[in-house]
Structure formats: structure tokens, C-alpha cells
Design a protein around this motif. Structure first.
Motif, PDB file in Angstrom:
ATOM      1  N   UNK A   1       0.746  -1.285   0.033  1.00  0.00           N
ATOM      2  CA  UNK A   1      -0.140  -0.029  -0.098  1.00  0.00           C
ATOM      3  C   UNK A   1       1.007   1.204   0.045  1.00  0.00           C
ATOM      4  N   UNK A   2       1.887   1.274   0.780  1.00  0.00           N
ATOM      5  CA  UNK A   2       2.917   2.408   0.976  1.00  0.00           C
ATOM      6  C   UNK A   2       3.518   2.507  -0.280  1.00  0.00           C
ATOM      7  N   UNK A   3       4.109   1.331  -0.720  1.00  0.00           N
ATOM      8  CA  UNK A   3       4.798   1.609  -2.063  1.00  0.00           C
ATOM      9  C   UNK A   3       4.150   2.011  -3.154  1.00  0.00           C
ATOM     10  N   UNK A   4       3.055   1.538  -3.242  1.00  0.00           N
ATOM     11  CA  UNK A   4       2.228   1.926  -4.400  1.00  0.00           C
ATOM     12  C   UNK A   4       1.986   3.576  -4.360  1.00  0.00           C
ATOM     13  N   UNK A   5       1.942   4.032  -3.097  1.00  0.00           N
ATOM     14  CA  UNK A   5       1.676   5.332  -3.067  1.00  0.00           C
ATOM     15  C   UNK A   5       2.858   6.221  -3.459  1.00  0.00           C
TER      16      UNK A   5
ATOM     17  N   UNK B   1       5.257   5.106  -5.414  1.00  0.00           N
ATOM     18  CA  UNK B   1       5.571   4.965  -6.774  1.00  0.00           C
ATOM     19  C   UNK B   1       4.762   5.771  -7.531  1.00  0.00           C
TER      20      UNK B   1
ATOM     21  N   UNK C   1       5.991   9.410  -7.249  1.00  0.00           N
ATOM     22  CA  UNK C   1       7.300   9.743  -8.186  1.00  0.00           C
ATOM     23  C   UNK C   1       6.699   9.987  -9.455  1.00  0.00           C
ATOM     24  N   UNK C   2       5.779   8.900  -9.949  1.00  0.00           N
ATOM     25  CA  UNK C   2       5.526   8.872 -11.260  1.00  0.00           C
ATOM     26  C   UNK C   2       4.594  10.223 -11.746  1.00  0.00           C
TER      27      UNK C   2
ATOM     28  N   UNK D   1      11.524  10.419 -14.702  1.00  0.00           N
ATOM     29  CA  UNK D   1      11.157   9.842 -13.857  1.00  0.00           C
ATOM     30  C   UNK D   1      12.463   9.419 -12.858  1.00  0.00           C
TER      31      UNK D   1
ATOM     32  N   UNK E   1      12.805  10.126  -8.786  1.00  0.00           N
ATOM     33  CA  UNK E   1      13.294   9.423  -7.898  1.00  0.00           C
ATOM     34  C   UNK E   1      14.360   9.779  -7.064  1.00  0.00           C
TER      35      UNK E   1
ATOM     36  N   UNK F   1      14.002  10.588  -3.001  1.00  0.00           N
ATOM     37  CA  UNK F   1      14.553   9.833  -1.937  1.00  0.00           C
ATOM     38  C   UNK F   1      15.807  10.659  -1.471  1.00  0.00           C
TER      39      UNK F   1
ATOM     40  N   UNK G   1       7.752   6.857   4.435  1.00  0.00           N
ATOM     41  CA  UNK G   1       6.959   5.991   4.960  1.00  0.00           C
ATOM     42  C   UNK G   1       7.224   4.499   4.977  1.00  0.00           C
ATOM     43  N   UNK G   2       7.765   4.041   3.704  1.00  0.00           N
ATOM     44  CA  UNK G   2       8.321   2.499   3.844  1.00  0.00           C
ATOM     45  C   UNK G   2       9.279   2.445   4.878  1.00  0.00           C
TER      46      UNK G   2
ATOM     47  N   UNK H   1      17.424   3.534  -9.505  1.00  0.00           N
ATOM     48  CA  UNK H   1      16.314   4.045  -8.966  1.00  0.00           C
ATOM     49  C   UNK H   1      15.741   3.036  -8.213  1.00  0.00           C
TER      50      UNK H   1
ATOM     51  N   UNK I   1      16.557   3.123   1.074  1.00  0.00           N
ATOM     52  CA  UNK I   1      16.440   4.168   2.017  1.00  0.00           C
ATOM     53  C   UNK I   1      15.641   3.574   3.122  1.00  0.00           C
TER      54      UNK I   1
ATOM     55  N   UNK J   1      -5.694   3.215  -1.112  1.00  0.00           N
ATOM     56  CA  UNK J   1      -4.510   3.606  -0.674  1.00  0.00           C
ATOM     57  C   UNK J   1      -4.705   5.150  -0.616  1.00  0.00           C
TER      58      UNK J   1
ATOM     59  N   UNK K   1       3.630   9.363   8.548  1.00  0.00           N
ATOM     60  CA  UNK K   1       3.868   7.716   8.680  1.00  0.00           C
ATOM     61  C   UNK K   1       3.133   7.309   9.953  1.00  0.00           C
TER      62      UNK K   1
ATOM     63  N   UNK L   1      -0.698   7.383   9.089  1.00  0.00           N
ATOM     64  CA  UNK L   1      -0.916   6.187   8.135  1.00  0.00           C
ATOM     65  C   UNK L   1      -0.852   4.887   8.645  1.00  0.00           C
TER      66      UNK L   1
END
Lengths: 241, 241, 241, 241
Positions: free
Chosen positions: A142-146, A148, A151-152, A174, A178, A182, A213-214, B201, B208, D125, D219, D222
Motif C-alpha cells: 500500500x505504501x510502496x504503491x503510493x 511510486x 514519483x510518477x 522519472x 526518484x 529519495x 513511510x516505507x 532508482x 532508503x 491507498x 507515517x 498512516x
């Protein structure tokens, strides 16, 4: 007989010195065969001299694990043998062997790096990290999709707003997004127009929170995993005494 | 007599003004002898003028500590005196003195920096940090080994994928991986090919989280340590009143 | 009479519209007098035109606060009037006024920025941050001293090991250490020798944890402070209803 | 009839396959119409060929949602229809459609990006992140205002102290402060004078803590939101069984 072979390939128990020796042999061979990759211009003979015995050994290990996979799965079904080549670690093992069997194109030499996957089986820290990703899968996805998506979208906004000279194609945008979000910020690519800088600033201020968050979740998950391990260790201790 | 010397070299109690003076003398000498290192082209005489009395003093302190080490270990065994030169702080003290005794090569002048180790004995913050590393040793080692393995593997993948011009040797790849994953990103070394950028990337997004873990653990450990100290202080207070 | 003046200069209660107007007047004047600093080449007349009334107003405010300081301290002692010019906010106020009174050298124009200190009195967020620093003073000082010591020692090691071309003086080394360990990494200064890079890598890996500590503590302290405020707000609400 | 249309435009229930198909159609069209923005020099025909049906579809969706907005608001009042165009998501939808209706200037093409807002309705999400910002609004605003004030004041101090060559206008100083304090540090702009470097160092050491606060709060918020969702899921489960 097959049971003994299984205890051989598995991580050694405290008092099984043969299995212990076997474990270190496999680990040593995996690392040794990676070493030539750390130097440019290693003479061909040296590479071959290291490669030949290593690959035979790793292939032998692959076969042994296949042959005893029903013990690992604690099942007597014949299906275990069919399923083995599709387990993640078996795929990694195979990908580490293939390039040297001449079955793959020369540019796939980098696949030898998958041999380091062997070490995962023996390292407790790696298994813990693996557990964190397994247990927190839902949260992390969930966090990673947010992250990414963020970033997109940042990349897309920047790509549309900046002149073509700075970001010739979308991939560059892109890459910029990134490295900026980061907070690496190499400085090889950055906005030059007023508007691009404003986008970069807003994107950074909010993005730092999203990208962090991740990190927070992995750290929290890992500490939990460690605590669980320590408690289990203590409980074992209590039962023994 | 020896007991008095011991209370002299130890961190001073509140009401022992001679020991207090001695502590400040040693701290002052350590810092003073470091000062010339902060300037290029300090005249030789000035260095010597500061160096000579400092080294004698530090050597004298080293001997005093050796001579009274049985009190520190609260033991009457003669072994204390044999063990002393192998304690970490004693090794640091010795390494700080040696360069000026002319026993080491000129390029080891930097070893004089070990004299700052003297300050560890007197700083409570340093001792707390030391305690964090001692208490969380297992966790930190586990996390640190993951972080270093991650850096290593990222470097190896990049080294194998990028052309030799960008990363002439493996050390450069390691340097890139460390500066990228700690998010420093000086911009003196970075991937130039499409593939290298993709690796960079992916490596950053996951890295991180991995690299942030030691930070989280040290912070948590340090806060715990501080709380413990405050509680002890309160308890002492309660007992007194 | 003096009591009324006091309620005027203090942050306005809900139903005191004159005091409310006065607060906004002071805030507006402070911000307005800063605005010309955000542009190069502001014509001299414009600056003076804004500066003259602002300074008189701020000086008037300074005097009013002095004149009513005994109410603030809830004391009837004459000492209040002696102590006032030495309170931190009064010092800031004075430093913000002085440059325009012509009492200070021209290059101290930047001191006008201290006028922003006026806003601290009216902003709740600023007061909360102030409280965090007050409550966590011991912890923060301890952590900050470690962080600064770490930066200092990293800089010293780098300064001694690198050739003079890269780090002409110790200040450059300090600047490098700060930008590297806070992970900003502009890329204007970085090690070029093998040894320097190794030092930079080790320093970064450990340093990230050390430098992240103040951040963790401030965040935790601020959240605590906010919770306290919310609870107080609720309690007030309960009492009223 | 209108109720059926409402269930069509809403996120599909598990067993409503027509609504499910409609959801994917809208999502697909939104993403498809964004794709040409990711390439430079897309031929005009291709863009139009994708744009025309998409815009009609999105406009149709916009109208359907307007037409059934009273069901969403669970109200029978006619006001629902008046309020709809002013809800945040409706504004985003409209801004995504307008550029292609030829009603806006050509340089507003980037507004098509607002079509991605459609996805918010379907992504859990995104809704969670939205909830975090809604629940922690007070805390986040407080922290964000401190962060922005800190960036502003750092920029102002730097702008006043550095020579005009480095920071031609205040915007550059703001850009520097943002990239430095979020630790991105591209290296395209940085102080060159001794004084500027000192300001940069102090600003970084304190700033890292201030800027890290929003990250910590988002964080934490969430994770709380996720836990709540999991618990609700479990409770639902318990009720069913």
C-alpha cells in the motif's frame, strides 16, 4: 539415506559437523565464484578455473535439494518434486547456474550474482528481513504503491512543464523524481526554469513524508521481528531449565 | 597511597577538587595537542613546544592508570596489570602517544587523534552512546550487516552493468552505492546508461528503508538509555530525602 | 491605566478588539519592514518610507512592554523594570530596532531580521516548538553535543588524511562533514583520494544514525506537546459545559 | 433508474459486474489519455484519436455523477445538484476535461493530468492517505507552517548575507533553502562565502529536525489508519461468522 542427505543440505544443527562443513563449502563456493566479477580484466583462465568446480558443486546442491524436497515440505506427496523448480529460492539457484552452462547469452553473465541467493538460506538476518516483507506485505504494498504513484505524477508534471532540453524523454523525468524524492540529488539532472523549480520545491516538501513511510514501516516491522525472536529464545531457555 | 592515585585519575567526585583539577588538566592537554592539526603550515617549533609536555603528561597518565588498574577492576589479582594494556581505552591512549615517541612512521601522525579518546572517560553523553552500542549490539550488528550487504550487492550489480569508463574499479562502485544509499549523493559519480539509472532508482527506493534502520534503532536505544539515567537520578533523589 | 496598556501589548483575548487590532498592527509592521530585504536594488526612498514609521512603532512597542513588565512577571517588585532589557525576546526586539537608529554599522542591516522575533509572541506553533526545546533541553543538548562532536572528529580525520588541495583549511573540512552527515551533499567539496573516500563512507554509514537522533527527539517532543495542548483544550471544554 | 445509475458510477460492490466493468472503463480511459503526455513528438492524429472518445466518456461520467449526486449525499434536497460542481473531486474532473474542449488556452494542456484524480475514487491507498491528511490536519498544518517558516527565514538570512552573484533574487534563496533543508542538495546552487557556509551549516543541523517532523507525523497517522482498517475488517468478519 535421503533423510541424511536432507539434513546435510539444510542449515546445520549444532552437533552435525558434516552438515556444517557442507554449509560452509556451499557458501564459500558461492562467494568465491562472485569474486572475479569485482575486477575488470580478470584473465579468462582464472575465471574458468574458479567457475568449473563451482558450477558443478552448485548444480550438485541444486539436485540434492530437489531430491529431498519432500522432507522440507513435510509431505509425502509426489507433488513436492514437481513444485520444487518453481520455489523462489530454486529459481534463483537455477538462474545463478545457467549463465555458466552456456545456455544463456553472454550478456547474462550478471545472472551469476543470483548465486548470492544461496547465502539467504544461511543468514538469519536475511530471513528476518524476509519475514518483515512477508508479514507487512499488505502495508508495504500500500505504501510502496503510493510512493511510486507520487514519483510518477511528480515526474509527469515536471516532464510536461519543463522545456525538452532538460528532460529529453519521460525516463529522465522519472529518474529526476526518484533521485529528488529519495533526497539523493546527484545534481546530474534538475529543473532550470522558474516553474520547474517551484514544482521541485513543492514536490520535495510533501514527497519527503511520502517516501519516508516505507522506511518507518520496515524499521518498525524489523524491530518487532527481532523482539519475537528474542522472546522465543527466552522461552526455549525457560523450558530447558 | 595507590588508592588516592586511583581516585585522582578517575572522574572526580563532587567534592574532590584535586582530582577535578587533574581531570581538566588531562582533557585540556588532549585538546591542546590536537589544535595544531587543524592548521596547515604550523611552524615546527610550535608543534614541538606543545607536543613535548603533552606527551609526557599523557604518558604519565597512562602509567598511573596502569599502576591502579586493580582498583578499577575491583580485583586483587595480579592479572589486572597484565590485562590493562589490552583494554580498548588503554590501546587508544597508547596509539595517541606512540607517534610522538618517534616509534612510528611519520605518516602515522594522524594517530594523535586517538588522544580525543581521553575525553570519552569524562563525557557522559559518550558513555551513553557507548551503552547503546553495547546493549543493542545484537540488533545493530544484524541491521548493519544487512545494510552493508545491501550496499555491496547494489555496488556489484552496478559494477557489472555499467561500462568501465564510469566505474573503473569495484571500489568506485562501492563508493557510489554508499553515497547513494545514505542519500548523500555528491554527484561526483553516478550511472550514465539507461540500465544503470534503472538500477540506481530501484536500489534507492528500497535502500532508503534498509539504511534508515540503524538510525531508528540507535535513536530508540539512546532515548531508552536517557530515560534509565533520569529514573536512576530520581531514585537516588528519593533515597536521599 | 498601566494594566490596560498591558492587556493591549499582550496577545489579545477573544473579546478585546483594540488589543486584537494592536497585535495585527505590530505583526504587519514587522513583516512589512522585512519585505524590502527580499529584493535587490530597492530605491533608498522606498526603504526609508517604510522604515521610519515601522521603527517608531516598534520602539513604542518596546517601551510599552518595558513599562508594563511587572504585570507580565506578576510581581510588584521594581526589579522587573531592571530585568526587562535582558529577557531573550526584549534583546531580539532591541537588535531589530538598533540598525535603523543609526547606532550600528551598515553591515548589521541583517539584524533587522530579528524583527521577525515579534511574531514568536503571537504564533502558537512557535511557542510549542519553544516548549519542546525547553522540555527536552537536557536530551537535545546531549544529542546535539554528540552530533557536533561527530562532525568535528570526521572533519579532523578527513582534514589530516586528504591532500591540501581538496581541503585548504579546517573550515572546509567542517563544511564537508556537515553537508555529508546531514546528507545534503551539494557536491561542491568531496574527497578525491582512495583513503578520503573510505573515511567518507564509514563516516556516512555511522553518521546518519547519529545525526538522525535530534530529528527523532524533536518530533517525539513536538507530538507530546501537541497532545498536551489538545487535552488541555478538552478539559477546558468539559469545565465550561 | 437513477439509483441504478448511481450504483454504476460508484465503486463496484463485489457482485455487480456491470458497475465493475464501468469502473475499469473510466480508469482505463483516464490512464490511456495521459499516456501521450509521456512522449515528446506524438503525431497530432494519435493524440486526437485517443482524446476524442476519452473526453466524451469523461464528460458523460461527470454528468452521470452530477445527475445522481443526491444519492451520494444521502439527501433528497435539490441543493445536492447545486453543490456538486463545487466538490473537490468534481472540480478536478472538470479541470481534466476543459483543456480538450478547447475552452482553455493551449498552455493549459498540463491540466489533463487532473484526470488522474479519477483514480483516487477507486484506490483505497489514496483514500487512506486522504484520511490521514484529514485527521491530522491540525497537527500537519502546525508542523508544515513551522517547516515553511524555517525555510523562509533560512532563505532570507542567506539572501541578505551572500553576494548578489550567488543568489540573484529571493526565489533562488528560497530554492536553495528548500533543496538544502529537505537534504536533496542538487549542487546547482550553494553558498560560496565563509559566512554563507556557516549559515548553511547551522541551518542544516537544526533544519533536518524541523523538516523531518511532517514525515514522522504522516507515517504515524498512516499506520494508525491502516490498523483501524484491519480492525474494521476483523470486526466485520466476526459479525458474519
Amino acid at each position: 539415506m535421503r533423510k541424511k542427505l536432507y539434513s546435510l543440505v539444510e542449515k546445520a544443527e549444532k552437533n552435525n559437523s558434516i552438515s556444517f562443513f557442507y554449509d560452509w563449502l556451499i557458501m564459500g563456493a558461492s562467494i568465491l565464484s562472485i569474486l572475479p566479477m569485482m575486477f575488470r580484466d580478470v584473465p579468462q583462465e582464472v575465471t574458468e578455473w574458479i567457475e568449473t568446480p563451482t558450477v558443478y558443486l552448485l548444480f550438485f546442491d541444486y539436485m540434492l535439494r530437489w531430491f529431498t524436497h519432500d522432507y522440507r515440505r513435510k509431505s509425502t506427496s509426489k507433488w513436492s518434486f514437481v513444485l520444487y523448480p518453481f520455489t523462489p529460492l530454486a529459481i534463483m539457484d537455477l538462474m545463478g547456474i545457467l549463465p555458466s552452462l552456456g545456455l544463456l547469452h553472454g550478456s547474462f553473465k550478471a545472472f551469476r550474482l543470483f548465486r548470492l541467493g544461496k547465502l539467504i538460506r544461511y543468514s538469519k538476518s536475511c530471513q528476518r528481513i524476509g519475514n518483515v516483507f512477508k508479514n507487512q506485505k499488505k502495508t508495504l504494498l500500500s505504501v510502496l504503491s503510493i510512493a511510486i504513484a507520487y514519483i510518477f505524477i511528480s515526474a509527469l508534471i515536471m516532464f510536461v512543464s519543463e522545456p525538452p532540453e532538460n528532460f529529453p524523454n519521460f525516463f529522465d523525468a522519472l529518474y529526476w523524481a526518484t533521485t529528488a524524492l529519495t533526497t539523493v540529488g546527484y545534481g546530474d539532472i534538475y529543473p532550470s526554469t522558474q516553474l520547474g523549480k517551484v514544482i521541485s520545491m513543492i514536490s520535495s516538501i510533501f514527497g519527503v513524508a511520502v517516501i519516508a513511510m516505507p522506511a518507518g514501516i520496515v524499521t518498525a516491522g524489523f524491530l518487532e521481528e527481532l523482539n519475537k525472536d528474542f522472546h522465543e529464545g527466552e522461552e526455549k531457555h525457560d523450558e530447558e531449565s
